[in-house]
Scaffold this active site. Structure first.
Site, short mmCIF file in Angstrom:
data_model
loop_
_atom_site.label_atom_id
_atom_site.label_comp_id
_atom_site.label_asym_id
_atom_site.label_seq_id
_atom_site.Cartn_x
_atom_site.Cartn_y
_atom_site.Cartn_z
N GLU A 173 -6.98 -4.01 8.10
CA GLU A 173 -7.50 -4.10 6.73
C GLU A 173 -7.35 -2.79 5.96
O GLU A 173 -7.02 -2.79 4.77
CB GLU A 173 -8.98 -4.47 6.74
CG GLU A 173 -9.29 -5.92 7.02
CD GLU A 173 -10.78 -6.20 6.85
OE1 GLU A 173 -11.48 -5.38 6.20
OE2 GLU A 173 -11.24 -7.22 7.37
N ASP A 174 -7.63 -1.68 6.62
CA ASP A 174 -7.87 -0.44 5.90
C ASP A 174 -6.83 0.66 6.11
O ASP A 174 -6.98 1.75 5.58
CB ASP A 174 -9.24 0.12 6.29
CG ASP A 174 -10.37 -0.82 5.87
OD1 ASP A 174 -10.18 -1.60 4.93
OD2 ASP A 174 -11.45 -0.76 6.50
#
Length: 217
Positions: free
Chosen positions: A86-87
């Site tokens: 996600e990051d």
């Protein structure tokens, strides 16, 4: 990580250095996962919400929660890595190459498919996903992630108060209340006897001043 990522050689050396520094009695796969997560989140200069503290503190705590609740090794490794897709610029293929397809599948399962969507839409997607999820490790990962979030919110409130704490979030407190209560309820619906799920339920109710459930008291 992906060979197209700038600084990959430097990042790989940094992971090896950190892994070497951590060498001791700890599980070597956990050391490797911690080094991988530290490099991935550090590469995008990510900090924990409302602080200047490195974001990797969160996945460390998630992994520790999973270990303390007697989850398997792959689940704990995935706890260290649960936010890297996600990051950061990490891919599922990167995780699979380093830690195996099972860990990669777990991380994919708990990663939001589209972070460009409105926050409440993504919250509902997570709740809907839990209704159909049967993998016990995926459910445990979600629970550990939310439990650490709840504990971090409670800690922030004790230090800077409600207004500043809830002001850090895109969604207001009532929406956060709905979300965490729905997550805890969905998990308890899967396994009402799970100590991890019961702990999340109790600490969520404590944070939001809900009356306790008799079944989990």
């Amino acid at each position: 990580m992906n060979s197209r990522t700038p600084g990959i050689n430097r990042g790989a050396r940094a992971r090896r250095t950190l892994t070497s520094a951590l060498a001791g009695n700890a599980n070597p796969r956990y050391e490797q996962a911690l080094a991988f997560a530290a490099e991935a989140h550090g590469a995008v200069r990510q900090a924990r919400k409302g602080t200047d503290f490195p974001y990797v503190s969160h996945p460390i705590r998630v992994a520790e929660i999973l270990s303390r609740f007697w989850c398997g090794e792959d689940a704990v490794v995935a706890g260290f890595l649960h936010d890297v897709i996600e990051d950061s610029r990490t891919t599922a293929g990167d995780i699979s190459s380093a830690f195996g397809p099972r860990v990669a599948a777990l991380v994919v399962a708990v990663s939001e498919p589209d972070k460009s969507l409105p926050r409440k839409t993504r919250m509902q997607q997570t709740i809907d996903h839990l209704a159909h999820e049967r993998d016990e490790d995926v459910l445990a990962l979600v629970a550990a992630d939310k439990l650490d979030n709840i504990r971090s919110i409670a800690d922030s409130i004790s230090h800077v108060g409600h207004e500043r704490t809830w002001g850090l979030f895109n969604a207001p407190r009532p929406t956060q209340h709905w979300y965490y209560r729905a997550i805890a309820a969905a998990l308890l619906g899967k396994d009402p006897d799970s100590r991890l799920f019961r702990t999340l339920d109790l600490e969520t109710r404590a944070l939001f001043d809900d009356s306790p459930r008799g079944a989990t008291g």
